[in-house]
Design an enzyme around this catalytic site. Structure first.
Site, PDB file in Angstrom:
ATOM      1  N   GLY A 178       6.319  14.717  -7.128  1.00  0.00           N
ATOM      2  CA  GLY A 178       7.477  14.211  -7.856  1.00  0.00           C
ATOM      3  C   GLY A 178       8.729  14.990  -7.535  1.00  0.00           C
ATOM      4  O   GLY A 178       8.759  15.757  -6.575  1.00  0.00           O
ATOM      5  N   ASN A 179       9.774  14.782  -8.319  1.00  0.00           N
ATOM      6  CA  ASN A 179      11.016  15.525  -8.129  1.00  0.00           C
ATOM      7  C   ASN A 179      11.629  15.832  -9.493  1.00  0.00           C
ATOM      8  O   ASN A 179      11.112  15.406 -10.519  1.00  0.00           O
ATOM      9  CB  ASN A 179      11.980  14.737  -7.236  1.00  0.00           C
ATOM     10  CG  ASN A 179      12.338  13.403  -7.843  1.00  0.00           C
ATOM     11  OD1 ASN A 179      13.034  13.336  -8.848  1.00  0.00           O
ATOM     12  ND2 ASN A 179      11.811  12.327  -7.262  1.00  0.00           N
ATOM     13  N   ARG A 180      12.730  16.567  -9.487  1.00  0.00           N
ATOM     14  CA  ARG A 180      13.270  17.106 -10.738  1.00  0.00           C
ATOM     15  C   ARG A 180      14.300  16.204 -11.409  1.00  0.00           C
ATOM     16  O   ARG A 180      14.982  16.630 -12.337  1.00  0.00           O
ATOM     17  CB  ARG A 180      13.870  18.484 -10.481  1.00  0.00           C
ATOM     18  CG  ARG A 180      12.800  19.540 -10.172  1.00  0.00           C
ATOM     19  CD  ARG A 180      13.441  20.872  -9.820  1.00  0.00           C
ATOM     20  NE  ARG A 180      14.316  21.360 -10.869  1.00  0.00           N
ATOM     21  CZ  ARG A 180      15.391  22.122 -10.662  1.00  0.00           C
ATOM     22  NH1 ARG A 180      15.725  22.475  -9.450  1.00  0.00           N
ATOM     23  NH2 ARG A 180      16.126  22.519 -11.678  1.00  0.00           N
ATOM     24  N   SER A 181      14.433  14.969 -10.976  1.00  0.00           N
ATOM     25  CA  SER A 181      15.422  14.095 -11.610  1.00  0.00           C
ATOM     26  C   SER A 181      14.992  13.749 -13.040  1.00  0.00           C
ATOM     27  O   SER A 181      13.888  13.272 -13.265  1.00  0.00           O
ATOM     28  CB  SER A 181      15.574  12.815 -10.791  1.00  0.00           C
ATOM     29  OG  SER A 181      16.498  11.972 -11.415  1.00  0.00           O
TER      30      SER A 181
END
Ligand code: CTP
Ligand code: CA
Length: 228
Positions: free
Chosen positions: A33-36
């Site tokens: 995933g990512n940190r958005s």
């Protein structure tokens, strides 16, 4: 008061906003995933709603509750997001890709949990490129539709930062690109933001800093200016 005065300039406009970040599964319990957090996309959806738009929020793994007064369609992986964005954008006047899309996904998803015992001391993952959703939306664009992309860059030199945005908007072909600087401590899960809005030629057509809601209203101003 400024909000009341500007009031309903999006009346009757169908706006589709993607927000959050995609997750690409590795096995039933893990993902890349990512940190958005989804906060800037949510702020855009709320601002458009308050200015009279008929809003659909395509929500990719949001950290926060989606707002009231809009349709919310969930999407988790990049490929789900792509399908939903194409379906929802068909009759939209404005399409905003604020979601952070995973550039790659694992080439295989394990049916059962990946076990250390089976893998030993190192684990190699093979990732494959995801399709560019924004680029696909631009290719499928209906007449008069305005498509807005986002770009989060870590480049610290201001000129190089703008050049990255200019190259990106040309590559994507979107009408507008919202460029913002991110880093370990900037941009994510924070309440404020600072952005530059570029048009499709790379010219600066808007700049904003402040709360994500204020930034959202400035971005909508730039969209309205394009529509006229
Ligand atoms: N985007 C997309 N589909 C992808 C990747 C990105 O639609 N597979 C969209 C994002 O939602 C955003 C814009 O494209 O609106 C720019 O995303 P960004 O990650 O900055 O650009 P990339 O083309 O992926 O380039 P980079 O290598 O810098 O990540
Ligand atoms: Ca990317």
């Amino acid at each position: 008061l400024a909000r009341v005065a500007r009031s309903r300039d999006f009346d009757g406009v169908r706006v589709v906003v993607s927000a959050g970040g995609t997750r690409e599964p590795l096995d039933p319990v893990r993902f890349l995933g990512n940190r958005s957090s989804g906060r800037q996309g949510i702020a855009l959806a709320e601002a458009a709603r308050d200015r009279g738009a008929d809003v659909t929020l395509v929500a990719a793994n949001l950290d926060v509750q989606p707002p009231q007064g809009m349709r919310v369609v969930p999407a988790s992986t990049a490929s789900e997001l792509r399908e939903i964005m194409h379906a929802e954008s068909r009759d939209a006047g404005v399409v905003i890709m604020a979601a952070a899309v995973a550039d790659y996904r694992p080439d295989t998803v394990s049916e059962g949990k990946i076990k250390k015992e089976d893998r030993g001391d190192t684990l190699q993952l093979t990732l494959v490129r995801n399709p560019d959703i924004l680029r696909g939306l631009v290719e499928a664009r209906a007449n008069n539709q305005i498509i807005v992309g986002f770009a989060a860059e870590t480049e610290r030199n201001p000129d190089a930062f703008l050049d990255l945005g200019r190259a990106k908007v040309r590559r994507k072909g979107s009408d507008l690109l919202v460029l913002n600087r991110v880093g370990w401590t900037e941009g994510f899960a924070t309440s404020g933001n600072e952005v530059v809005v570029l048009d499709t030629r790379g010219d600066i057509v808007g700049e904003a800093s402040g709360s994500k809601r204020d930034v959202a209203d400035r971005i909508l101003d730039a969209i309205i200016r394009r529509q006229r």
